[in-house]
Design a protein around this motif. Structure first.
Motif, PDB file in Angstrom:
ATOM      1  N   GLY A  72       9.127   7.941  31.738  1.00 61.70           N
ATOM      2  CA  GLY A  72      10.214   7.175  31.130  1.00 61.70           C
ATOM      3  C   GLY A  72       9.823   5.730  30.881  1.00 61.70           C
ATOM      4  O   GLY A  72      10.131   5.159  29.824  1.00 61.70           O
ATOM      5  N   ARG A  73       9.128   5.127  31.837  1.00 64.21           N
ATOM      6  CA  ARG A  73       8.706   3.742  31.673  1.00 64.21           C
ATOM      7  C   ARG A  73       7.701   3.607  30.536  1.00 64.21           C
ATOM      8  O   ARG A  73       7.802   2.712  29.694  1.00 64.21           O
ATOM      9  N   LEU A  74       6.731   4.520  30.497  1.00 68.37           N
ATOM     10  CA  LEU A  74       5.706   4.480  29.463  1.00 68.37           C
ATOM     11  C   LEU A  74       6.329   4.730  28.090  1.00 68.37           C
ATOM     12  O   LEU A  74       6.024   4.040  27.112  1.00 68.37           O
ATOM     13  N   GLY A  75       7.232   5.726  28.031  1.00 67.78           N
ATOM     14  CA  GLY A  75       7.868   6.059  26.763  1.00 67.78           C
ATOM     15  C   GLY A  75       8.737   4.930  26.235  1.00 67.78           C
ATOM     16  O   GLY A  75       8.739   4.643  25.032  1.00 67.78           O
ATOM     17  N   SER A  76       9.474   4.267  27.112  1.00 68.81           N
ATOM     18  CA  SER A  76      10.341   3.168  26.673  1.00 68.81           C
ATOM     19  C   SER A  76       9.515   1.996  26.159  1.00 68.81           C
ATOM     20  O   SER A  76       9.876   1.351  25.167  1.00 68.81           O
ATOM     21  N   LYS A  77       8.409   1.716  26.806  1.00 68.53           N
ATOM     22  CA  LYS A  77       7.532   0.649  26.332  1.00 68.53           C
ATOM     23  C   LYS A  77       6.952   0.997  24.962  1.00 68.53           C
ATOM     24  O   LYS A  77       6.865   0.135  24.075  1.00 68.53           O
ATOM     25  N   ALA A  78       6.549   2.253  24.804  1.00 70.27           N
ATOM     26  CA  ALA A  78       5.988   2.687  23.520  1.00 70.27           C
ATOM     27  C   ALA A  78       7.020   2.565  22.409  1.00 70.27           C
ATOM     28  O   ALA A  78       6.722   2.053  21.319  1.00 70.27           O
ATOM     29  N   LEU A  79       8.249   3.022  22.649  1.00 71.64           N
ATOM     30  CA  LEU A  79       9.287   2.969  21.625  1.00 71.64           C
ATOM     31  C   LEU A  79       9.642   1.531  21.275  1.00 71.64           C
ATOM     32  O   LEU A  79       9.904   1.213  20.102  1.00 71.64           O
ATOM     33  N   LEU A  80       9.679   0.651  22.270  1.00 71.65           N
ATOM     34  CA  LEU A  80       9.954  -0.755  22.009  1.00 71.65           C
ATOM     35  C   LEU A  80       8.872  -1.356  21.122  1.00 71.65           C
ATOM     36  O   LEU A  80       9.164  -2.088  20.155  1.00 71.65           O
ATOM     37  N   TYR A  81       7.629  -1.039  21.437  1.00 70.20           N
ATOM     38  CA  TYR A  81       6.520  -1.528  20.613  1.00 70.20           C
ATOM     39  C   TYR A  81       6.607  -0.957  19.193  1.00 70.20           C
ATOM     40  O   TYR A  81       6.423  -1.673  18.207  1.00 70.20           O
ATOM     41  N   PHE A  82       6.873   0.364  19.083  1.00 67.27           N
ATOM     42  CA  PHE A  82       6.956   1.017  17.769  1.00 67.27           C
ATOM     43  C   PHE A  82       7.983   0.321  16.879  1.00 67.27           C
ATOM     44  O   PHE A  82       7.714   0.017  15.712  1.00 67.27           O
ATOM     45  N   GLU A  83       9.169   0.087  17.412  1.00 70.41           N
ATOM     46  CA  GLU A  83      10.238  -0.492  16.607  1.00 70.41           C
ATOM     47  C   GLU A  83       9.891  -1.912  16.184  1.00 70.41           C
ATOM     48  O   GLU A  83      10.147  -2.318  15.048  1.00 70.41           O
ATOM     49  N   ALA A  84       9.293  -2.672  17.090  1.00 69.95           N
ATOM     50  CA  ALA A  84       8.914  -4.049  16.760  1.00 69.95           C
ATOM     51  C   ALA A  84       7.872  -4.084  15.640  1.00 69.95           C
ATOM     52  O   ALA A  84       8.004  -4.840  14.664  1.00 69.95           O
ATOM     53  N   MET A  85       6.841  -3.241  15.739  1.00 69.44           N
ATOM     54  CA  MET A  85       5.756  -3.282  14.766  1.00 69.44           C
ATOM     55  C   MET A  85       6.160  -2.708  13.412  1.00 69.44           C
ATOM     56  O   MET A  85       5.733  -3.218  12.367  1.00 69.44           O
ATOM     57  N   THR A  86       6.981  -1.643  13.397  1.00 72.25           N
ATOM     58  CA  THR A  86       7.423  -1.106  12.102  1.00 72.25           C
ATOM     59  C   THR A  86       8.338  -2.099  11.392  1.00 72.25           C
ATOM     60  O   THR A  86       8.341  -2.178  10.158  1.00 72.25           O
ATOM     61  N   THR A  87       9.117  -2.866  12.151  1.00 73.23           N
ATOM     62  CA  THR A  87       9.957  -3.897  11.540  1.00 73.23           C
ATOM     63  C   THR A  87       9.094  -4.998  10.935  1.00 73.23           C
ATOM     64  O   THR A  87       9.339  -5.460   9.810  1.00 73.23           O
ATOM     65  N   VAL A  88       8.069  -5.427  11.667  1.00 72.32           N
ATOM     66  CA  VAL A  88       7.138  -6.433  11.146  1.00 72.32           C
ATOM     67  C   VAL A  88       6.439  -5.900   9.896  1.00 72.32           C
ATOM     68  O   VAL A  88       6.285  -6.626   8.896  1.00 72.32           O
ATOM     69  N   ALA A  89       6.014  -4.639   9.934  1.00 77.06           N
ATOM     70  CA  ALA A  89       5.323  -4.043   8.794  1.00 77.06           C
ATOM     71  C   ALA A  89       6.223  -3.994   7.563  1.00 77.06           C
ATOM     72  O   ALA A  89       5.785  -4.281   6.442  1.00 77.06           O
ATOM     73  N   LEU A  90       7.491  -3.637   7.755  1.00 71.23           N
ATOM     74  CA  LEU A  90       8.436  -3.617   6.641  1.00 71.23           C
ATOM     75  C   LEU A  90       8.579  -5.017   6.054  1.00 71.23           C
ATOM     76  O   LEU A  90       8.621  -5.194   4.828  1.00 71.23           O
ATOM     77  N   GLY A  91       8.614  -6.024   6.924  1.00 72.52           N
ATOM     78  CA  GLY A  91       8.681  -7.402   6.455  1.00 72.52           C
ATOM     79  C   GLY A  91       7.453  -7.812   5.668  1.00 72.52           C
ATOM     80  O   GLY A  91       7.549  -8.546   4.677  1.00 72.52           O
ATOM     81  N   VAL A  92       6.290  -7.335   6.075  1.00 71.30           N
ATOM     82  CA  VAL A  92       5.054  -7.629   5.343  1.00 71.30           C
ATOM     83  C   VAL A  92       5.126  -7.058   3.932  1.00 71.30           C
ATOM     84  O   VAL A  92       4.725  -7.708   2.946  1.00 71.30           O
ATOM     85  N   GLY A  93       5.635  -5.828   3.799  1.00 68.19           N
ATOM     86  CA  GLY A  93       5.783  -5.221   2.479  1.00 68.19           C
ATOM     87  C   GLY A  93       6.729  -6.009   1.587  1.00 68.19           C
ATOM     88  O   GLY A  93       6.453  -6.241   0.403  1.00 68.19           O
ATOM     89  N   LEU A  94       7.860  -6.425   2.138  1.00 68.11           N
ATOM     90  CA  LEU A  94       8.824  -7.221   1.372  1.00 68.11           C
ATOM     91  C   LEU A  94       8.224  -8.568   0.974  1.00 68.11           C
ATOM     92  O   LEU A  94       8.383  -9.022  -0.168  1.00 68.11           O
ATOM     93  N   LEU A  95       7.521  -9.210   1.891  1.00 70.93           N
ATOM     94  CA  LEU A  95       6.911 -10.505   1.605  1.00 70.93           C
ATOM     95  C   LEU A  95       5.852 -10.394   0.512  1.00 70.93           C
ATOM     96  O   LEU A  95       5.762 -11.258  -0.373  1.00 70.93           O
ATOM     97  N   ALA A  96       5.062  -9.307   0.555  1.00 73.64           N
ATOM     98  CA  ALA A  96       4.038  -9.102  -0.474  1.00 73.64           C
ATOM     99  C   ALA A  96       4.672  -8.944  -1.849  1.00 73.64           C
ATOM    100  O   ALA A  96       4.172  -9.483  -2.845  1.00 73.64           O
ATOM    101  N   ALA A  97       5.797  -8.215  -1.910  1.00 73.11           N
ATOM    102  CA  ALA A  97       6.466  -8.004  -3.190  1.00 73.11           C
ATOM    103  C   ALA A  97       7.075  -9.300  -3.719  1.00 73.11           C
ATOM    104  O   ALA A  97       6.989  -9.606  -4.916  1.00 73.11           O
ATOM    105  N   VAL A  98       7.685 -10.078  -2.833  1.00 68.87           N
ATOM    106  CA  VAL A  98       8.313 -11.333  -3.241  1.00 68.87           C
ATOM    107  C   VAL A  98       7.263 -12.349  -3.674  1.00 68.87           C
ATOM    108  O   VAL A  98       7.462 -13.113  -4.628  1.00 68.87           O
ATOM    109  N   THR A  99       6.123 -12.353  -3.004  1.00 72.93           N
ATOM    110  CA  THR A  99       5.091 -13.347  -3.280  1.00 72.93           C
ATOM    111  C   THR A  99       4.274 -13.028  -4.526  1.00 72.93           C
ATOM    112  O   THR A  99       4.005 -13.897  -5.359  1.00 72.93           O
ATOM    113  N   LEU A 100       3.875 -11.761  -4.682  1.00 72.21           N
ATOM    114  CA  LEU A 100       2.936 -11.384  -5.740  1.00 72.21           C
ATOM    115  C   LEU A 100       3.591 -10.716  -6.945  1.00 72.21           C
ATOM    116  O   LEU A 100       2.923 -10.517  -7.967  1.00 72.21           O
TER     117      LEU A 100
END
Length: 446
Positions: A72-100
């Protein structure tokens, strides 16, 4: 079999077959149309083994954790990391579209939706209508056999977690079942090893068909989109993931990619990360990442940590809006971002599924004509190269970061292994251990 595809020269064979595939697609396009069968057979063989393999590695990973509390501890840490990084990645895609502004200057085709786009839109409507409730209910299979029959990896994942918890609670009474799962895991890993030996043929078939079908110059109107997407994925991998690994773990992203170069070459050629699941897991364990962390984080990441897919969704949404000359309001943008974060969790790393997820997301904004999907359907194979690459690197980084967070990693051994991977001699040596549990004698060597 060793004489045809020895593991030591697999990378070289993939490179050679890629070049031959390009030549076949250019000079013998009619014949190359039929070579797609080789790629389809290879990917279908991979698909055949993924679900039972995921089940075994999840159960084994939980057994290695020892207790449900650790899982449970390992899984919760993994899910927290997953959500944080996919959100950052989505932001990178939006920023690339707005910039270029990759969609500026293009115009939508006047023809009706292609059959592929129509099917994607129909599936997307069902996906959108179900909402979060349907997504959660879909995680639970009707019965275990149904999950395996339909090759639904997320349902297999859920059942494996429940099964693994039950084994932990049963203790010694379940020891025979635990040994059975371990034996099955060994068998499935070796089956995957046999299949991967034929990766060069699959690569040849996929490359030759794509070039003959689309032509070298057929994607010219979309080169800007492809360039921006590849650039966004490379920057995300190099700066975001590379920076995180360097600052938090002391790991060099370039050395990691060199260490995994054979696996990455297969991913780039087949546009599917499924083909390297067992090899990636074994090599991460070999370099010093804890077995229990790898056994839980990597399979879960295949469904919940699709970084490059998130970049694709963010970029594509604004790309289609720019092509249609539509300006999205902040409420509309937040709506599609929220939808993308939810629907992307149901997308496994199989070529083509991203179009369905994108259609579901775009359908929330009626101002964006769905005919624009035709543009992206036509180059989805090329986009899939960067998408599969970014997804698999993101999952490898997730395993290292979570293992460091969990203190389930030998960082000294990791750094030593990756340092050696940058030399040609060590690269040759590690290539022979791509599948640690598969020897030449095991699969019909000399």
């Amino acid at each position: 079999m060793k004489a045809f595809f020895p593991m030591r020269s697999l990378f070289l064979q993939i490179v050679v077959m890629t070049v031959l595939g390009v030549l076949a697609g250019v000079f013998t396009p009619h014949a190359a149309q039929h070579f797609k069968l080789l790629s389809d057979v290879f990917l279908k063989l991979i698909s055949m083994i993924v679900s039972p393999l995921v089940f075994c590695v999840i159960v084994q990973g939980m057994q290695g954790a020892g207790t449900i509390r650790t899982v449970g501890r390992l899984g919760s840490k993994a899910l927290l990391y997953f959500e944080a990084m996919t959100t950052v990645a989505l932001g990178v895609g939006l920023l690339a579209a707005v910039t270029l502004h990759p969609g500026t200057g293009l115009s939508l085709p006047q023809q009706d939706l292609s059959q592929a786009a129509q099917q994607a839109h129909q599936q997307a409507s069902a996906l959108k209508t179900g909402g979060v409730d349907a997504f959660i209910l879909h995680l639970i299979p009707k019965n275990p056999a149904d999950a395996f029959v339909h090759n639904d990896v997320m349902q297999v994942l859920v059942f494996a977690l429940i099964f693994g918890c039950a084994l932990l609670l049963a203790g010694e009474q379940a020891a025979p079942v635990t040994r059975l799962v371990q034996a099955l895991s060994t068998i499935f890993f070796r089956i995957m090893g046999i299949i991967v030996r034929f990766a060069p043929l699959g690569v040849f078939g996929g490359i030759s068909y794509t070039i003959s079908h689309y032509g070298l110059g057929s994607i010219e109107p979309l080169l800007r989109f492809l360039f921006v997407y590849f650039l966004a994925v490379i920057l995300f991998v190099g700066l975001i993931l590379g920076g995180l690994l360097r600052l938090y773990c002391g790991v060099n992203i370039i050395s990691l990619l060199l260490y995994l170069r054979e696996e990455m070459s297969i991913v780039l050629a087949t546009t599917s990360s499924d083909a390297v699941l067992p090899q990636i897991m074994q090599k991460l364990i070999d370099m010093g990442v804890g077995r229990k962390t790898v056994g839980i984080v990597i399979p879960a990441g295949y469904s919940f940590n699709l970084d490059a897919l998130s970049i694709y969704l963010g970029l594509s949404i604004l790309f289609l809006a720019q092509v249609a000359q539509v300006t999205l309001s902040w409420p509309q943008l937040l709506l599609v971002i929220g939808m993308a974060l939810i629907t992307s969790k149901g997308a496994h790393g199989v070529p083509g599924v991203a179009i369905v997820i994108l259609a579901a997301t775009v359908s929330l904004v009626p101002e964006i004509p769905t005919v624009g999907l035709v543009l992206l359907v036509s180059v989805d194979w090329f986009v899939g190269i960067a998408r599969a690459f970014g997804n698999i690197v993101g999952n490898c980084a997730a395993a290292i970061v979570v293992a460091t967070w969990e203190k389930d990693i030998d960082l000294q051994h990791v750094r030593k292994t990756l340092a050696h991977a940058s030399t040609s001699e060590n690269t040759r040596r590690t290539n022979t251990h791509t599948l640690k549990n598969i020897s030449n004698d095991d699969i019909g060597g000399e």
